[in-house]
Design a protein around this motif. Sequence first.
Motif, PDB file in Angstrom:
ATOM      1  N   LYS A  97       0.707  -1.276  -0.146  1.00 36.78           N
ATOM      2  CA  LYS A  97      -0.138  -0.081  -0.057  1.00 36.78           C
ATOM      3  C   LYS A  97       0.723   1.209   0.046  1.00 36.78           C
ATOM      4  O   LYS A  97       1.804   1.413   0.650  1.00 36.78           O
ATOM      5  N   TYR A  98       0.537   2.148  -0.814  1.00 40.62           N
ATOM      6  CA  TYR A  98       1.411   3.446  -0.934  1.00 40.62           C
ATOM      7  C   TYR A  98       0.176   4.583  -0.714  1.00 40.62           C
ATOM      8  O   TYR A  98      -0.981   4.778  -1.111  1.00 40.62           O
ATOM      9  N   SER A  99       0.548   5.702  -0.171  1.00 42.35           N
ATOM     10  CA  SER A  99      -0.151   7.012  -0.175  1.00 42.35           C
ATOM     11  C   SER A  99       0.465   7.886  -1.305  1.00 42.35           C
ATOM     12  O   SER A  99       1.783   7.813  -1.422  1.00 42.35           O
ATOM     13  N   TYR A 100      -0.216   8.731  -2.241  1.00 41.62           N
ATOM     14  CA  TYR A 100       0.253   9.637  -3.052  1.00 41.62           C
ATOM     15  C   TYR A 100      -0.448  10.757  -2.987  1.00 41.62           C
ATOM     16  O   TYR A 100      -1.564  10.976  -2.357  1.00 41.62           O
ATOM     17  N   TYR A 101       0.272  11.919  -3.465  1.00 35.66           N
ATOM     18  CA  TYR A 101       0.100  13.159  -3.282  1.00 35.66           C
ATOM     19  C   TYR A 101       0.093  14.177  -4.551  1.00 35.66           C
ATOM     20  O   TYR A 101       0.305  13.629  -5.552  1.00 35.66           O
ATOM     21  N   ASP A 102      -0.490  15.424  -4.308  1.00 35.85           N
ATOM     22  CA  ASP A 102      -0.821  16.114  -5.420  1.00 35.85           C
ATOM     23  C   ASP A 102       0.575  16.643  -5.979  1.00 35.85           C
ATOM     24  O   ASP A 102       0.687  17.593  -7.000  1.00 35.85           O
ATOM     25  N   ASP A 103       1.559  16.546  -5.374  1.00 38.17           N
ATOM     26  CA  ASP A 103       2.867  17.048  -6.150  1.00 38.17           C
ATOM     27  C   ASP A 103       3.578  15.989  -6.816  1.00 38.17           C
ATOM     28  O   ASP A 103       5.021  15.844  -7.049  1.00 38.17           O
ATOM     29  N   ASN A 104       2.906  14.834  -6.959  1.00 34.37           N
ATOM     30  CA  ASN A 104       3.665  13.715  -7.964  1.00 34.37           C
ATOM     31  C   ASN A 104       4.560  12.917  -6.990  1.00 34.37           C
ATOM     32  O   ASN A 104       5.449  12.520  -7.449  1.00 34.37           O
ATOM     33  N   THR A 105       4.327  12.750  -5.672  1.00 35.15           N
ATOM     34  CA  THR A 105       5.209  11.955  -4.849  1.00 35.15           C
ATOM     35  C   THR A 105       4.275  10.777  -4.150  1.00 35.15           C
ATOM     36  O   THR A 105       3.040  11.105  -4.035  1.00 35.15           O
ATOM     37  N   ALA A 106       4.871   9.777  -3.721  1.00 34.50           N
ATOM     38  CA  ALA A 106       4.353   8.746  -2.952  1.00 34.50           C
ATOM     39  C   ALA A 106       5.238   8.204  -1.882  1.00 34.50           C
ATOM     40  O   ALA A 106       6.243   8.544  -1.769  1.00 34.50           O
ATOM     41  N   ASP A 133      -4.704  -6.850   5.634  1.00 42.49           N
ATOM     42  CA  ASP A 133      -5.739  -6.399   6.531  1.00 42.49           C
ATOM     43  C   ASP A 133      -5.600  -7.232   7.868  1.00 42.49           C
ATOM     44  O   ASP A 133      -6.129  -6.807   9.101  1.00 42.49           O
ATOM     45  N   ASP A 134      -5.117  -8.342   7.968  1.00 41.30           N
ATOM     46  CA  ASP A 134      -5.114  -9.336   9.077  1.00 41.30           C
ATOM     47  C   ASP A 134      -3.496  -9.255   9.752  1.00 41.30           C
ATOM     48  O   ASP A 134      -3.269  -9.750  10.762  1.00 41.30           O
ATOM     49  N   GLY A 135      -2.637  -8.421   9.208  1.00 42.18           N
ATOM     50  CA  GLY A 135      -1.562  -7.805   9.871  1.00 42.18           C
ATOM     51  C   GLY A 135      -0.358  -8.767   9.481  1.00 42.18           C
ATOM     52  O   GLY A 135       0.736  -8.769   9.720  1.00 42.18           O
ATOM     53  N   LYS A 136      -0.602  -9.554   8.369  1.00 35.96           N
ATOM     54  CA  LYS A 136       0.300 -10.699   7.804  1.00 35.96           C
ATOM     55  C   LYS A 136       1.246  -9.967   6.549  1.00 35.96           C
ATOM     56  O   LYS A 136       0.502  -9.225   5.917  1.00 35.96           O
ATOM     57  N   PRO A 137       2.469 -10.125   6.728  1.00 37.22           N
ATOM     58  CA  PRO A 137       3.487  -9.476   5.929  1.00 37.22           C
ATOM     59  C   PRO A 137       3.211  -9.877   4.364  1.00 37.22           C
ATOM     60  O   PRO A 137       2.732 -11.080   4.061  1.00 37.22           O
ATOM     61  N   VAL A 138       3.318  -9.100   3.229  1.00 31.97           N
ATOM     62  CA  VAL A 138       3.054  -9.548   1.920  1.00 31.97           C
ATOM     63  C   VAL A 138       4.349  -9.495   1.237  1.00 31.97           C
ATOM     64  O   VAL A 138       4.369  -9.756  -0.024  1.00 31.97           O
ATOM     65  N   VAL A 139       5.390  -9.198   2.137  1.00 34.73           N
ATOM     66  CA  VAL A 139       6.688  -9.235   1.369  1.00 34.73           C
ATOM     67  C   VAL A 139       7.667 -10.224   2.138  1.00 34.73           C
ATOM     68  O   VAL A 139       7.309 -10.396   3.425  1.00 34.73           O
ATOM     69  N   SER A 140       8.690 -10.666   1.407  1.00 33.07           N
ATOM     70  CA  SER A 140       9.658 -11.525   1.918  1.00 33.07           C
ATOM     71  C   SER A 140      10.998 -11.565   1.123  1.00 33.07           C
ATOM     72  O   SER A 140      10.989 -11.001   0.018  1.00 33.07           O
ATOM     73  N   GLY A 141      12.092 -12.193   1.670  1.00 31.37           N
ATOM     74  CA  GLY A 141      13.325 -12.205   0.924  1.00 31.37           C
ATOM     75  C   GLY A 141      13.900 -10.953   0.876  1.00 31.37           C
ATOM     76  O   GLY A 141      13.931 -10.023   1.412  1.00 31.37           O
ATOM     77  N   HIS A 142      14.136 -10.497  -0.432  1.00 35.49           N
ATOM     78  CA  HIS A 142      14.647  -9.171  -0.833  1.00 35.49           C
ATOM     79  C   HIS A 142      13.590  -8.454  -1.519  1.00 35.49           C
ATOM     80  O   HIS A 142      13.178  -8.848  -2.530  1.00 35.49           O
ATOM     81  N   PHE A 143      13.152  -7.323  -0.967  1.00 39.38           N
ATOM     82  CA  PHE A 143      11.954  -6.537  -1.461  1.00 39.38           C
ATOM     83  C   PHE A 143      12.656  -5.353  -2.158  1.00 39.38           C
ATOM     84  O   PHE A 143      13.260  -4.353  -1.334  1.00 39.38           O
TER      85      PHE A 143
END
Length: 462
Positions: A52-61, A69-79
Motif C-alpha cells: 500500500k502506498y499513499s500518493y500526493y498532489d505534487d506527484n510523490t508517494a 488487513d490481518d497484519g500478515k506481511p505481503v513481502v519476504s526475501g529481498h524487496f
Amino acid sequence: FYPNPSRSSFLGKRCAPPNALGTLLVLILALIGAVSAQAQNLIGYHYVDKVKYSYYDDNTALVLSVKDDDGKPVVSGHFVIPNSIEVEGKQYTVIGIHDNVFFDVKNLTGVTLPDGIKIIEETAFQWCSDLEKIENIPSHLDFIGEGAFDGTKFLENSYVKGISTVADWIVSNNFESAPNKIVVPEGIYGIADRALYYNCSGSKIILPKSLRHVEGRSFQNPGEIIIKDNPKFTYQNGILYCDSSFTYSYQDSEAPAVETTSKGLFILDVYANAATVDGEVRIPAKADLNSEGKVISKPVVGVLETKRYHEFIKKLFLPEGFEYIDRWSFYKMENLEHLDLPSTLKYLESSGISATSALTTVIYRAVEPVYFSEYCLSFIQNATVYVPAESLEDYKTTKTNWKNAKEFRAIDDAVLQVEGVKQTANATVTAIYTPDGKKVSTMQRGINIVRYSDGTMRKVVR
C-alpha cells in the motif's frame, strides 16, 4: 514535507495547531533552516503487488504498509521498493517510508531503496530480525526517525567505533559505557532521536558545522556540548537551542485566529544536570549564537518536542518574548509547583506543559487571555492563576478555557516574593509593569515592577 494520514505531519518536528486556519496551513519546522512549507495534499491510496502506498498532489508517494488487513506481511526475501508508482496513467515518485511499515516483518532479508528516497520514519524497519542488507542508500536523507533500524542485522553490522551511521545521519550507538568524548564528524547532517542517548550520560559531545537536524532526545545528559561554528545550534547553561522560524495560527481571546510567525532560538532540550538550580529552571530571554566567527545575541522564542520527562523541575520561569510551546516539550513535570508564563505566549500544544496536582501556582501575564484548548490547559485545574489586576474580572468571566482554573488572583507583591527578587549584575531590563500589572514602555513616576533578562523581578521606585 508530507502529512502522515494518522498524524498532523510527517517530519520529526511536527506542527498542526489545534486552532489552525485549515488543513492547508500545516507548516513544518525543518532544522535545516527557517522553512515554512505548505503541506502537500493527500490524493489517496494505491496498491502495487499488495503493498500500500499513499500518493500526493505534487506527484510523490510514500510506502504506507506491507501487511494485509490481518497484519500478515505481503513481502519476504529481498524487496525492491519501486522508484515510482503509476496511478491512472500518472507517475508518482516514491520518496519516503512511513513509520512502522516493515515493523517485525520476518523473513525479510534485504531491501533496495528507491532512487528518490528522502525520509525514513521511526521504527520503519524495527525488529526485522532477518534484515541484513539495505541497498541504494543515498549520501543524504532529509530525516530518519527513532529506532528505524533497531533489532536488525543491518544495524548490528553497521557500527564503527561504537556509532552507526546511515547516509549522513547518526542513528544509534552500542557503547558499553559513556565515552569521555564523542566527536560527531564533519559531514553529518542529522542525529536521530536517542541516537546518542543510551550509555552517553556525562560525555562531552562535539558537534560539527555541517549539522542541521537534532531531535529532542538525541542526547541524554551530556557533560558538555561544544558546537564548532554552527549557524543553527547553540548550547548554554544546560540548554540546547536551534535557530529557526515557525509559522502557525494564533487566537487572542475570543477573536478569530490569525497567522503569525515566531523567529529566533527554539529550545531543543533542557538537561537536568546543568540547567537546574535547586529545582528551578529559568529560561533566559536571549542566548548567543556563534557563526562565522561572530557572536549574535538572539531572542529565545519557543520550545520544540523534547519528549523527555522533566520530573526534576519544581519551578519553571519562561521569559517575556517566549511565544511557542510544542507538544511534549515540558513533559511529565510531576514535581512542578510553580509556573511563570509570559504575556507573549501565543501557542501551546497538547502535553506541551504536563504537570500534576503538585502545581499550585501559575502566573500568567497576558492582559487578554489567549485561546488554548481545554486539554492543553489541563494543568491549571488545581492551581491558583495570578493575572494582571486590570484583567482579573475578565479572566473570571472568560469563555476561553482559562475559566477552568481553580481560582484567579491579581499579580501583586506576594507573587513577586514567590518568584524571588535577586538581581544579577549583568541582567538587563526586558519588561516594565505598573503595580496593577499593565505593561509600559518606560519607567513611570512612583512604583515600577521590572522584569530582568535573568527571569527575576523587583520593585523600582522613581
